[in-house]
Design an enzyme around this catalytic site. Sequence first.
Site, short mmCIF file in Angstrom:
data_model
loop_
_atom_site.label_atom_id
_atom_site.label_comp_id
_atom_site.label_asym_id
_atom_site.label_seq_id
_atom_site.Cartn_x
_atom_site.Cartn_y
_atom_site.Cartn_z
CG ASP A 114 -15.45 43.51 0.41
OD1 ASP A 114 -15.87 42.73 -0.45
OD2 ASP A 114 -15.84 43.46 1.59
CB SER A 115 -19.62 44.53 -0.96
OG SER A 115 -19.44 43.61 0.11
CD GLU B 64 -20.38 45.00 5.82
OE1 GLU B 64 -20.50 46.14 6.31
OE2 GLU B 64 -19.38 44.63 5.18
CB CYS C 266 -17.48 35.35 0.93
SG CYS C 266 -18.12 36.96 1.49
CG HIS D 185 -18.00 40.12 4.41
ND1 HIS D 185 -17.80 40.58 3.13
CD2 HIS D 185 -18.51 41.16 5.11
CE1 HIS D 185 -18.19 41.86 3.06
NE2 HIS D 185 -18.62 42.23 4.25
N1 DGL Z 1 -16.74 40.20 0.59
C1 DGL Z 1 -17.63 39.96 -0.52
C2 DGL Z 1 -17.18 38.70 -1.22
O1 DGL Z 1 -16.03 38.31 -1.07
C3 DGL Z 1 -19.02 39.99 0.01
C4 DGL Z 1 -20.05 40.12 -0.99
C5 DGL Z 1 -21.35 40.73 -0.53
O2 DGL Z 1 -21.36 41.95 -0.30
O3 DGL Z 1 -22.34 40.02 -0.53
O4 DGL Z 1 -17.90 38.08 -1.96
#
Ligand code: DGL
Length: 267
Positions: free
Chosen positions: A10-11, A152, A184, A186
């Site tokens: 993930d990011s 975050e 998402c 998050h």
């Molecule tokens: N968890 C990522 C998603 O599902 C987050 C993306 C982001 O870093 O903006 O889209």
Amino acid sequence: MNDRPIGVFDSGLGGLTVLRALVDLLPGEDVVYFGDTGRFPYGPKPGHEVLEYALEISDLLVDLGAKMIVVACNSATAVALPTLRARHDIPVVGVVEPGLRAAVLATRTGRVGVIGTVGTVGSGAYQRVAAELAPHVELTLAACPGFVELVEAGDVDSDQVHVLAERLLAPVRRAAVDTLVLGCTHYPLLARTIGDVMGREVVLVSSADETAFEVRAMLRAERRRERARGGDPPRHTFLTSGDVERFRELGTRFMGPEVQAVQEWRW
Ligand code: DGL
């Protein structure tokens, strides 16, 4: 093959919501998680850049011996899934289709909302999958810029989150959806606030459980791949391109005690 890890990325920390479900469902599996916290957020970035990151990370996970890759990020799934599948000869699982599938099962009125990053919403990925999977469903999408940054930063329930949620969720509330996909990874960490704003009668759907079921089904389909129970305890390895201590601290809070072995990764 059995004893090789499942690679997940993930990011940043959001994919840990998927990893939690995966570890609960498949407790015997070794996992390697890559959180690209040094380059988050992906949502506002152009698709080609996110695709480049996804290729880089998936190559790394393959080099680390992954037997399967889980793209635990909607923004990356939306722009990179077909390319990743074509590139690697191991299974690659995304989060868009599993989440939508769960929502289609949950909705009574056929009015489904999807919230996600600007990148995910703009990619048209949800609309494409919905057209194939459930053309009768009426989809309303809303981008929620700012949510990922708050998570975050470790802020999941302040007044600021609530005020932002009131504003960003207005379109899906207006559309009177009865089911809302947290598009998402998050966002499940903001579920309490999102639930408060949407009202108790709206079902919130996260892709985490559904994705974990898909991973298990794939492992079973390729029988030899599922790791046998017993033997050594499973290894949970975490790599971050950002701050290790911060990842460990927030990761433990968001996922649990498994987030111990965190290593720094520099490209
Ligand atoms: N968890 C990522 C998603 O599902 C987050 C993306 C982001 O870093 O903006 O889209």
